[in-house]
Scaffold this motif. Structure first.
Motif: not given
Length: 442
Positions: A228-233, A283-285, A305-308, A370-373
């Motif tokens: 959910g946090l990455i979809v925010g991106c 997904l986040a980095v 790369l992230a969306t893999v 936040a996603s990484v944390v």
């Protein structure tokens, strides 16, 4: 079931696949069009993000009231009716001069009903393919989502330019109508998986049963929060690069496709549980790079790369199904789908709010951090090698202390359920995760 040929030879899978694919196409085209229409009318990153992903927030109502129907209504009728309702709502959003508040009112009305669709759809997939074929089937659906989003976002960008956002919304409504036709004519008549009348009380009771077990909670959280946090991106692509938003979405869909092919088809079952945490981190980095506002080619590479990392959904869903009784499979998957979409809506709202006060690039980097944390915090509960947990008939998950010690997961049955060979030792967990994301999956 190990090959795509076997999968598509399974009765009913092909029309089910077409139904899901058409709905993804409709969601992709109409979501992009509505995001452009709202941004053009308001100039607000927050409202644009909510137009594309905010409807998921309304699914919390459906998750709390309607999910007990996922196993208690005929799947064909449910999928047909839902597609018609979504098509009608999309057509209403295309009305000339429709105020922004009215467009959001339509989204709010459709959200609770949409929450039922995930449970019905993926419960039916689990019924068509059984547990042994579910992961491969879900992988193919995710792959089709990636391809359709590549095409859908590209085509949606062209349609918005050539036909306007209103014309693109009408095209999305037509795709929803085609979805309803394929579901009605292609799927067979099936009885509900559970007996009894659906009710709000039963929805709450089953939600409590599913949430009460610590391992399932961990899987649910892992499926919902980093995603959910990455979809925010992603919800900030339009304000970040209005002329290239479709290209960014297409690169994201391509990354999803690559990850689903790799994990669903080529990674051995014994390795999949070990990849949950690394994939969530992947997904986040790469999005942390947006803190320095990279040039477009570098931004596209980071998104690709992230969306893999969205492929983490596959082993996490596999784990969820191993922890869930068969009679609750539709409800469990509906809770997964609704929770995922709700958290994606929350992520979009948070990202939009941060972008309003800072900038889209700052907000994207903050959401990624936040996603990484969150992933690091959940990692201990997702590690492989802990004693396997099994669902009991009452929906709880008990530890199985009768491990045969060979490390292959074929533990001795504890008498509550038949013993199944699992794809590896599953750790106690506390969280779940679509299809993929709505923009990127439903």
């Amino acid at each position: 079931m190990r090959t795509y040929r076997q999968l598509f030879r399974t009765p009913e899978f092909t029309p089910f696949f077409l139904t899901s694919a058409l709905q993804v196409g409709a969601q992709t085209v109409s979501g992009l069009a509505l995001g452009h229409r709202v941004y053009a009318a308001t100039g607000s990153p927050l409202l644009s993000a909510l137009a594309m992903f905010g409807p998921a927030l309304a699914q919390v109502i459906g998750a709390a009231t309607l999910l007990s129907a996922a196993d208690r209504i005929p799947p064909r009728a449910a999928l047909t009716g839902l597609a018609l309702l979504l098509g009608l709502g999309t057509a209403v959003q295309a009305l000339p001069g429709l105020p922004v508040w009215a467009a959001f009112a339509v989204l709010l009305a459709l959200g609770p009903v949409s929450s039922l669709g995930g449970g019905v759809r993926y419960g039916l997939l689990h019924e068509i393919l059984a547990r042994e074929g579910y992961l491969l089937g879900r992988s193919v659906l995710n792959m089709s989502t990636g391809l359709l989003q590549i095409c859908g976002f590209a085509a949606g960008g062209v349609l918005v330019t050539d036909l306007s956002a209103r014309g693109t919304l009408l095209a999305g409504a037509g795709l929803y109508a085609a979805t309803a036709a394929v579901a009605r004519c292609g799927l067979g008549r099936r009885q509900p998986r559970a007996v009894g009348r659906p009710s709000v009380a039963d929805t709450w009771r089953n939600n409590a049963r599913l949430w009460s077990a610590g391992p399932r909670r961990t899987v649910y959280l892992a499926l919902w929060v980093p995603n959910g946090l990455i979809v925010g991106c992603e919800s900030l692509y339009v304000p970040y690069a209005p002329r290239h938003a479709g290209l960014l979405f297409a690169c994201g869909a391509l990354g999803m496709l690559a990850g689903d092919i790799l994990i669903g088809r080529y990674v051995p079952g014994r390795w999949r549980p070990r990849l949950c945490v690394p994939l969530c981190l992947l997904l986040a980095v790469p999005y942390l790079l947006f803190a320095v506002r990279p040039a477009l080619p570098l931004a596209l590479a980071a998104v690709l790369l992230a969306t893999v990392g969205y492929a983490a959904n596959l082993p996490l869903q596999e784990r969820l199904m191993s922890l869930t009784p068969d009679e609750l499979s539709g409800h469990a998957l509906g809770l997964h789908s609704s929770g995922m979409l709700i958290l994606q809506g929350v992520g979009a709202a948070l990202a939009g709010a941060v972008a309003e006060r800072t900038s889209p690039t700052t907000a994207m980097a903050a959401m990624a951090a936040a996603s990484v944390v969150v992933t690091v915090a959940l990692a201990p509960g997702l590690r492989p090698g802990a004693p396997e947990r099994r669902p009991t008939p009452d929906g709880n998950v008990n530890s199985n202390s009768n491990d045969d010690g060979d490390g292959d997961g074929d533990d001795i049955s504890d008498g509550t359920r038949p013993c199944r060979k699992m794809p590896g030792k599953l750790a106690p967990a506390q969280r779940e995760l679509p299809p993929s994301r709505p923009s990127a999956g439903a």
